[in-house]
Design a protein around this motif. Structure first.
Motif, PDB file in Angstrom:
ATOM      1  N   THR A  32       0.832  -1.210   0.000  1.00  0.00           N
ATOM      2  CA  THR A  32       0.000   0.000   0.000  1.00  0.00           C
ATOM      3  C   THR A  32       0.861   1.252   0.000  1.00  0.00           C
ATOM      4  O   THR A  32       0.607   2.200  -0.750  1.00  0.00           O
ATOM      5  N   TYR A  66      -2.378   8.932 -10.461  1.00  0.00           N
ATOM      6  CA  TYR A  66      -3.666   8.979 -11.167  1.00  0.00           C
ATOM      7  C   TYR A  66      -4.382  10.296 -10.897  1.00  0.00           C
ATOM      8  O   TYR A  66      -4.944  10.917 -11.816  1.00  0.00           O
ATOM      9  N   LEU A  67      -4.375  10.744  -9.646  1.00  0.00           N
ATOM     10  CA  LEU A  67      -5.073  11.985  -9.298  1.00  0.00           C
ATOM     11  C   LEU A  67      -4.455  13.192 -10.002  1.00  0.00           C
ATOM     12  O   LEU A  67      -5.174  14.117 -10.400  1.00  0.00           O
ATOM     13  N   ASP A  75       0.660   5.107  -6.904  1.00  0.00           N
ATOM     14  CA  ASP A  75      -0.149   4.957  -8.120  1.00  0.00           C
ATOM     15  C   ASP A  75      -1.397   5.832  -8.059  1.00  0.00           C
ATOM     16  O   ASP A  75      -1.797   6.449  -9.050  1.00  0.00           O
ATOM     17  N   GLU A  76      -1.990   5.885  -6.862  1.00  0.00           N
ATOM     18  CA  GLU A  76      -3.204   6.699  -6.686  1.00  0.00           C
ATOM     19  C   GLU A  76      -2.886   8.182  -6.833  1.00  0.00           C
ATOM     20  O   GLU A  76      -3.644   8.928  -7.461  1.00  0.00           O
ATOM     21  N   THR A  97       0.515   1.172  -4.065  1.00  0.00           N
ATOM     22  CA  THR A  97      -0.874   1.605  -4.246  1.00  0.00           C
ATOM     23  C   THR A  97      -1.042   3.108  -4.068  1.00  0.00           C
ATOM     24  O   THR A  97      -1.667   3.774  -4.904  1.00  0.00           O
ATOM     25  N   LEU A  98      -0.488   3.660  -2.993  1.00  0.00           N
ATOM     26  CA  LEU A  98      -0.619   5.103  -2.760  1.00  0.00           C
ATOM     27  C   LEU A  98       0.092   5.936  -3.830  1.00  0.00           C
ATOM     28  O   LEU A  98      -0.493   6.888  -4.352  1.00  0.00           O
TER      29      LEU A  98
END
Length: 221
Positions: free
Chosen positions: A145, A156-157, A152-153, A149-150
């Motif tokens: 995470t 994306y944002l 990547d997030e 994951t973070l």
């Protein structure tokens, strides 16, 4: 054959009280937040106190314990449960690592409503367990995470904001429709589906759709 047999109803008050008291003691002792989350969340789901919703509460507890122990900044969504669900087969094995050996230690009979009645004393099976495997699994999920994951997030944002700004400057469109349009594009590899063109975005011209799709490709690549 059941895959997991939960604690007896008569033992729930003692077990849940003990789980809460354990949590309070671990917090006072400055115990590692990830280990606290492991013990409390898995301890809860192994006890399995409710007829339904145990898994959802179990995954919520991961987030709650980490947040309450300042593992993540307040207000930050830490999507560790999404990582757990992406590793669903491994997650099931971690649950079975606790449940399967205990089936041989529990005497039970089936009931008329497709449930089970436990016939022997089992409270200590839920009080005491080796959580090494569960802790190793959860640490790996937390690591993924944080490291994948973070980031990547966040990436994306950033791209979402660029496309959002482009669409708003290009077309007069409400925020909710811009968000829906970007989600449609994301779900369809950067192309607006025929359904979207005929329904939600019927007012867009072919030229406008093409420009937005090209911008999506430029940003998300």
């Amino acid at each position: 054959m059941p895959e997991h047999i939960s604690a007896r109803p008569d033992d729930l008050k003692a077990l849940m009280t003990g789980l809460i008291e354990t949590y309070e003691l671990l917090c006072k002792d400055d115990f590692d937040a990830v280990l606290i989350a492991t013990l409390i969340a898995f301890g809860f789901v192994f006890i399995h106190p409710f007829e339904d919703g145990n898994g959802r509460i179990h995954r919520y507890l991961f987030h709650h314990v980490l947040a309450e122990n300042d593992f993540v900044p307040k207000g930050l969504i830490f999507p560790v449960s999404a990582v757990i669900l992406e590793r669903i087969d491994e997650y099931r094995k971690i649950l079975e690592h606790f449940s399967k050996p205990r089936l041989d230690l529990i005497e039970w009979r089936p009931t008329e409503n497709n449930n089970v009645e436990v016939l022997n004393e089992t409270i200590d099976l839920y009080r005491y367990f080796d959580a090494t495997n569960q802790a190793e699994f959860f640490f790996e999920c937390v690591e993924e995470t944080v490291n994948k994951t973070l980031p990547d997030e966040v990436e994306y944002l950033k791209k979402y904001d660029l496309l959002n700004e482009f669409i708003k400057n290009y077309i007069d469109m409400p925020d909710n429709l811009v968000d829906l349009l970007i989600r449609f594009l994301s779900q369809n590899n950067g192309k607006l589906s025929k359904r979207g063109q005929k329904k939600e975005f019927a007012k867009l011209t072919d030229r406008e759709i093409q420009a937005i799709e090209q911008k999506y490709e430029e940003i998300f690549g």
